[in-house]
Design a protein around this motif. Structure first.
Motif, short mmCIF file in Angstrom:
data_model
loop_
_atom_site.label_atom_id
_atom_site.label_comp_id
_atom_site.label_asym_id
_atom_site.label_seq_id
_atom_site.Cartn_x
_atom_site.Cartn_y
_atom_site.Cartn_z
N LEU A 96 0.83 -1.21 0.00
CA LEU A 96 0.00 0.00 0.00
C LEU A 96 0.87 1.26 0.00
O LEU A 96 0.54 2.24 -0.67
N TYR A 97 1.98 1.21 0.72
CA TYR A 97 2.91 2.34 0.78
C TYR A 97 3.53 2.60 -0.61
O TYR A 97 3.57 3.74 -1.07
N VAL A 98 3.98 1.54 -1.27
CA VAL A 98 4.59 1.69 -2.60
C VAL A 98 3.56 2.26 -3.58
O VAL A 98 3.86 3.18 -4.35
N LEU A 99 2.35 1.74 -3.53
CA LEU A 99 1.31 2.24 -4.42
C LEU A 99 0.98 3.71 -4.13
O LEU A 99 0.78 4.50 -5.06
N LYS A 100 0.95 4.07 -2.86
CA LYS A 100 0.67 5.46 -2.50
C LYS A 100 1.75 6.38 -3.06
O LYS A 100 1.45 7.49 -3.51
N GLN A 101 3.00 5.94 -3.06
CA GLN A 101 4.09 6.74 -3.63
C GLN A 101 3.88 6.97 -5.12
O GLN A 101 4.40 7.91 -5.69
N LYS A 102 3.09 6.10 -5.75
CA LYS A 102 2.80 6.22 -7.18
C LYS A 102 1.45 6.93 -7.42
O LYS A 102 0.96 6.96 -8.54
N GLY A 103 0.84 7.44 -6.34
CA GLY A 103 -0.42 8.16 -6.47
C GLY A 103 -1.66 7.29 -6.42
O GLY A 103 -2.75 7.74 -6.73
N ILE A 104 -1.50 6.03 -6.03
CA ILE A 104 -2.63 5.10 -5.95
C ILE A 104 -2.91 4.79 -4.48
O ILE A 104 -2.08 4.20 -3.79
N GLU A 105 -4.07 5.23 -4.01
CA GLU A 105 -4.44 4.96 -2.62
C GLU A 105 -5.59 3.97 -2.61
O GLU A 105 -6.63 4.20 -3.23
N THR A 106 -5.39 2.87 -1.91
CA THR A 106 -6.40 1.83 -1.80
C THR A 106 -6.25 1.13 -0.46
O THR A 106 -5.48 1.56 0.38
N THR A 107 -6.98 0.07 -0.27
CA THR A 107 -6.86 -0.75 0.93
C THR A 107 -6.54 -2.17 0.49
O THR A 107 -6.44 -2.44 -0.71
N ALA A 108 -6.41 -3.06 1.45
CA ALA A 108 -6.05 -4.44 1.12
C ALA A 108 -6.82 -5.42 1.99
O ALA A 108 -7.35 -5.06 3.04
N VAL A 109 -6.83 -6.65 1.53
CA VAL A 109 -7.42 -7.75 2.28
C VAL A 109 -6.42 -8.90 2.28
O VAL A 109 -5.85 -9.22 1.23
N ILE A 110 -6.20 -9.47 3.46
CA ILE A 110 -5.39 -10.69 3.55
C ILE A 110 -6.36 -11.83 3.77
O ILE A 110 -7.22 -11.77 4.65
N LYS A 111 -6.23 -12.87 2.96
CA LYS A 111 -7.06 -14.06 3.13
C LYS A 111 -6.15 -15.20 3.59
O LYS A 111 -5.19 -15.55 2.91
N GLU A 119 -8.91 -10.42 6.52
CA GLU A 119 -8.55 -9.29 7.38
C GLU A 119 -8.29 -8.06 6.51
O GLU A 119 -7.50 -8.10 5.57
N GLU A 120 -8.97 -6.98 6.82
CA GLU A 120 -8.81 -5.71 6.10
C GLU A 120 -7.55 -5.01 6.59
O GLU A 120 -7.27 -4.99 7.79
N VAL A 121 -6.79 -4.41 5.68
CA VAL A 121 -5.57 -3.68 6.02
C VAL A 121 -5.65 -2.30 5.40
O VAL A 121 -5.91 -2.16 4.20
N VAL A 122 -5.40 -1.28 6.22
CA VAL A 122 -5.47 0.11 5.78
C VAL A 122 -4.16 0.81 6.15
O VAL A 122 -3.69 0.69 7.28
N LEU A 123 -3.60 1.54 5.21
CA LEU A 123 -2.38 2.31 5.46
C LEU A 123 -2.79 3.67 6.05
O LEU A 123 -3.18 4.57 5.33
N THR A 124 -2.69 3.77 7.37
CA THR A 124 -2.99 5.04 8.04
C THR A 124 -1.72 5.90 8.06
O THR A 124 -0.63 5.41 7.75
N GLU A 125 -1.87 7.13 8.46
CA GLU A 125 -0.71 8.02 8.58
C GLU A 125 0.29 7.44 9.59
O GLU A 125 1.50 7.47 9.38
#
Length: 166
Positions: A96-111, A119-125
Protein backbone atom coordinates in the motif's frame (compact mmCIF):
# COMPACT_ATOMS: atom_id res chain seq x y z
CA UNK A 1 21.56 18.73 -1.86
CA UNK A 2 19.21 17.52 0.88
CA UNK A 3 16.57 16.68 -1.75
CA UNK A 4 19.03 14.42 -3.60
CA UNK A 5 19.78 12.52 -0.40
CA UNK A 6 16.06 12.04 0.27
CA UNK A 7 15.54 10.83 -3.30
CA UNK A 8 18.42 8.36 -2.97
CA UNK A 9 16.95 7.10 0.31
CA UNK A 10 13.57 6.65 -1.34
CA UNK A 11 15.21 4.76 -4.21
CA UNK A 12 17.03 2.54 -1.70
CA UNK A 13 13.79 1.82 0.15
CA UNK A 14 12.00 0.87 -3.07
CA UNK A 15 14.63 -1.81 -3.76
CA UNK A 16 13.01 -3.90 -1.05
CA UNK A 17 10.38 -6.53 -1.73
CA UNK A 18 7.46 -7.76 0.31
CA UNK A 19 9.68 -10.65 1.37
CA UNK A 20 12.13 -8.18 2.92
CA UNK A 21 9.32 -6.77 5.03
CA UNK A 22 8.06 -10.23 5.97
CA UNK A 23 11.52 -11.46 6.99
CA UNK A 24 12.12 -8.30 9.05
CA UNK A 25 9.36 -9.51 11.35
CA UNK A 26 10.39 -13.16 11.14
CA UNK A 27 14.20 -13.17 11.47
CA UNK A 28 16.80 -10.48 10.76
CA UNK A 29 19.40 -13.11 9.88
CA UNK A 30 17.08 -14.63 7.27
CA UNK A 31 16.48 -11.09 5.95
CA UNK A 32 20.24 -10.51 5.70
CA UNK A 33 20.76 -13.77 3.75
CA UNK A 34 17.79 -13.13 1.47
CA UNK A 35 19.00 -9.63 0.60
CA UNK A 36 22.28 -11.17 -0.55
CA UNK A 37 20.43 -13.62 -2.80
CA UNK A 38 21.24 -16.53 -0.48
CA UNK A 39 17.95 -18.33 -0.78
CA UNK A 40 17.14 -21.73 0.67
CA UNK A 41 13.37 -21.67 0.16
CA UNK A 42 13.26 -23.73 -3.04
CA UNK A 43 13.33 -27.00 -1.04
CA UNK A 44 10.94 -25.83 1.68
CA UNK A 45 7.63 -27.70 1.91
CA UNK A 46 5.94 -24.55 3.24
CA UNK A 47 7.11 -22.56 0.21
CA UNK A 48 5.89 -25.34 -2.11
CA UNK A 49 2.45 -25.15 -0.47
CA UNK A 50 2.46 -21.36 -0.87
CA UNK A 51 3.32 -21.69 -4.57
CA UNK A 52 0.50 -24.19 -4.98
CA UNK A 53 -1.95 -21.70 -3.43
CA UNK A 54 -0.77 -19.04 -5.89
CA UNK A 55 -0.79 -21.22 -9.04
CA UNK A 56 -4.02 -19.84 -10.47
CA UNK A 57 -3.24 -16.21 -9.76
CA UNK A 58 -1.97 -13.67 -12.24
CA UNK A 59 0.35 -11.74 -9.95
CA UNK A 60 0.69 -8.03 -10.58
CA UNK A 61 4.28 -6.81 -10.48
CA UNK A 62 4.95 -3.14 -9.71
CA UNK A 63 8.60 -2.20 -9.19
CA UNK A 64 9.85 -4.86 -6.75
CA UNK A 65 6.51 -5.90 -5.30
CA UNK A 66 4.28 -8.78 -6.39
CA UNK A 67 0.61 -8.33 -5.59
CA UNK A 68 -1.38 -11.56 -5.56
CA UNK A 69 -4.46 -9.96 -7.07
CA UNK A 70 -6.61 -6.86 -7.24
CA UNK A 71 -10.30 -7.39 -6.71
CA UNK A 72 -12.91 -4.61 -6.58
CA UNK A 73 -10.12 -2.02 -6.37
CA UNK A 74 -8.47 -3.65 -3.35
CA UNK A 75 -5.21 -5.53 -3.05
CA UNK A 76 -5.66 -9.17 -2.05
CA UNK A 77 -2.85 -11.16 -0.47
CA UNK A 78 -3.21 -14.90 0.10
CA UNK A 79 -1.46 -16.49 3.06
CA UNK A 80 -1.40 -20.11 4.15
CA UNK A 81 -2.01 -19.42 7.81
CA UNK A 82 -2.34 -16.69 10.39
CA UNK A 83 0.78 -17.85 12.28
CA UNK A 84 2.94 -14.94 11.16
CA UNK A 85 0.10 -12.38 11.12
CA UNK A 86 2.16 -9.27 11.92
CA UNK A 87 4.65 -10.02 9.13
CA UNK A 88 1.76 -10.54 6.69
CA UNK A 89 0.07 -7.29 7.68
CA UNK A 90 3.24 -5.24 7.30
CA UNK A 91 4.07 -6.88 3.99
CA UNK A 92 0.69 -5.71 2.69
CA UNK A 93 1.15 -2.28 4.30
CA UNK A 94 4.39 -2.02 2.30
CA UNK A 95 2.48 -2.75 -0.92
CA UNK A 96 0.00 0.00 0.00
CA UNK A 97 2.91 2.34 0.78
CA UNK A 98 4.59 1.69 -2.60
CA UNK A 99 1.31 2.24 -4.42
CA UNK A 100 0.67 5.46 -2.50
CA UNK A 101 4.09 6.74 -3.63
CA UNK A 102 2.80 6.22 -7.18
CA UNK A 103 -0.42 8.16 -6.47
CA UNK A 104 -2.63 5.10 -5.95
CA UNK A 105 -4.44 4.96 -2.62
CA UNK A 106 -6.40 1.83 -1.80
CA UNK A 107 -6.86 -0.75 0.93
CA UNK A 108 -6.05 -4.44 1.12
CA UNK A 109 -7.42 -7.75 2.28
CA UNK A 110 -5.39 -10.69 3.55
CA UNK A 111 -7.06 -14.06 3.13
CA UNK A 112 -5.71 -16.85 5.31
CA UNK A 113 -6.34 -20.16 3.52
CA UNK A 114 -6.27 -22.55 6.50
CA UNK A 115 -9.17 -20.95 8.34
CA UNK A 116 -10.72 -18.98 5.46
CA UNK A 117 -10.40 -15.79 7.53
CA UNK A 118 -10.18 -12.36 5.88
CA UNK A 119 -8.55 -9.29 7.38
CA UNK A 120 -8.81 -5.71 6.10
CA UNK A 121 -5.57 -3.68 6.02
CA UNK A 122 -5.47 0.11 5.78
CA UNK A 123 -2.38 2.31 5.46
CA UNK A 124 -2.99 5.04 8.04
CA UNK A 125 -0.71 8.02 8.58
CA UNK A 126 0.62 6.32 11.73
CA UNK A 127 1.31 3.04 9.87
CA UNK A 128 3.04 4.97 7.08
CA UNK A 129 5.42 6.54 9.64
CA UNK A 130 6.06 3.09 11.09
CA UNK A 131 6.78 1.79 7.59
CA UNK A 132 9.41 4.49 7.05
CA UNK A 133 11.10 3.45 10.31
CA UNK A 134 10.92 -0.24 9.31
CA UNK A 135 12.51 0.55 5.94
CA UNK A 136 15.33 2.42 7.71
CA UNK A 137 15.82 -0.56 10.05
CA UNK A 138 15.89 -2.99 7.12
CA UNK A 139 18.43 -0.79 5.35
CA UNK A 140 20.68 -0.91 8.43
CA UNK A 141 20.29 -4.69 8.81
CA UNK A 142 21.04 -5.58 5.19
CA UNK A 143 24.02 -3.21 5.05
CA UNK A 144 25.44 -4.32 8.39
CA UNK A 145 27.17 -7.41 9.69
CA UNK A 146 25.32 -10.70 9.74
CA UNK A 147 22.79 -10.72 12.59
CA UNK A 148 22.91 -13.43 15.24
CA UNK A 149 20.63 -16.46 15.38
CA UNK A 150 17.30 -15.98 17.12
CA UNK A 151 17.13 -19.50 18.62
CA UNK A 152 13.34 -19.81 18.57
CA UNK A 153 10.95 -22.69 17.96
CA UNK A 154 10.30 -21.45 14.41
CA UNK A 155 13.97 -21.99 13.53
CA UNK A 156 13.51 -25.78 13.33
CA UNK A 157 11.08 -25.43 10.39
CA UNK A 158 13.00 -22.62 8.68
CA UNK A 159 14.48 -23.28 5.24
CA UNK A 160 17.65 -21.53 6.44
CA UNK A 161 18.06 -23.85 9.45
CA UNK A 162 21.12 -25.70 8.13
CA UNK A 163 22.80 -22.44 7.19
CA UNK A 164 22.39 -21.14 10.75
CA UNK A 165 22.78 -24.27 12.87
CA UNK A 166 24.74 -26.95 10.98
Amino acid sequence: MEIEIQNNQEKEKRMFTGTHINYYFTCERKLWFFHRSIQCEQESELVKIGKFYHEDLDEIIIDNIKIDMIKRGKIWELKKSIKNRKASIYQVLYYLYVLKQKGIETTAVIKYRENNRKEEVVLTEEKEKEMLKILEDINEIVNGDIPGRINKKICRKCSYYELCYV
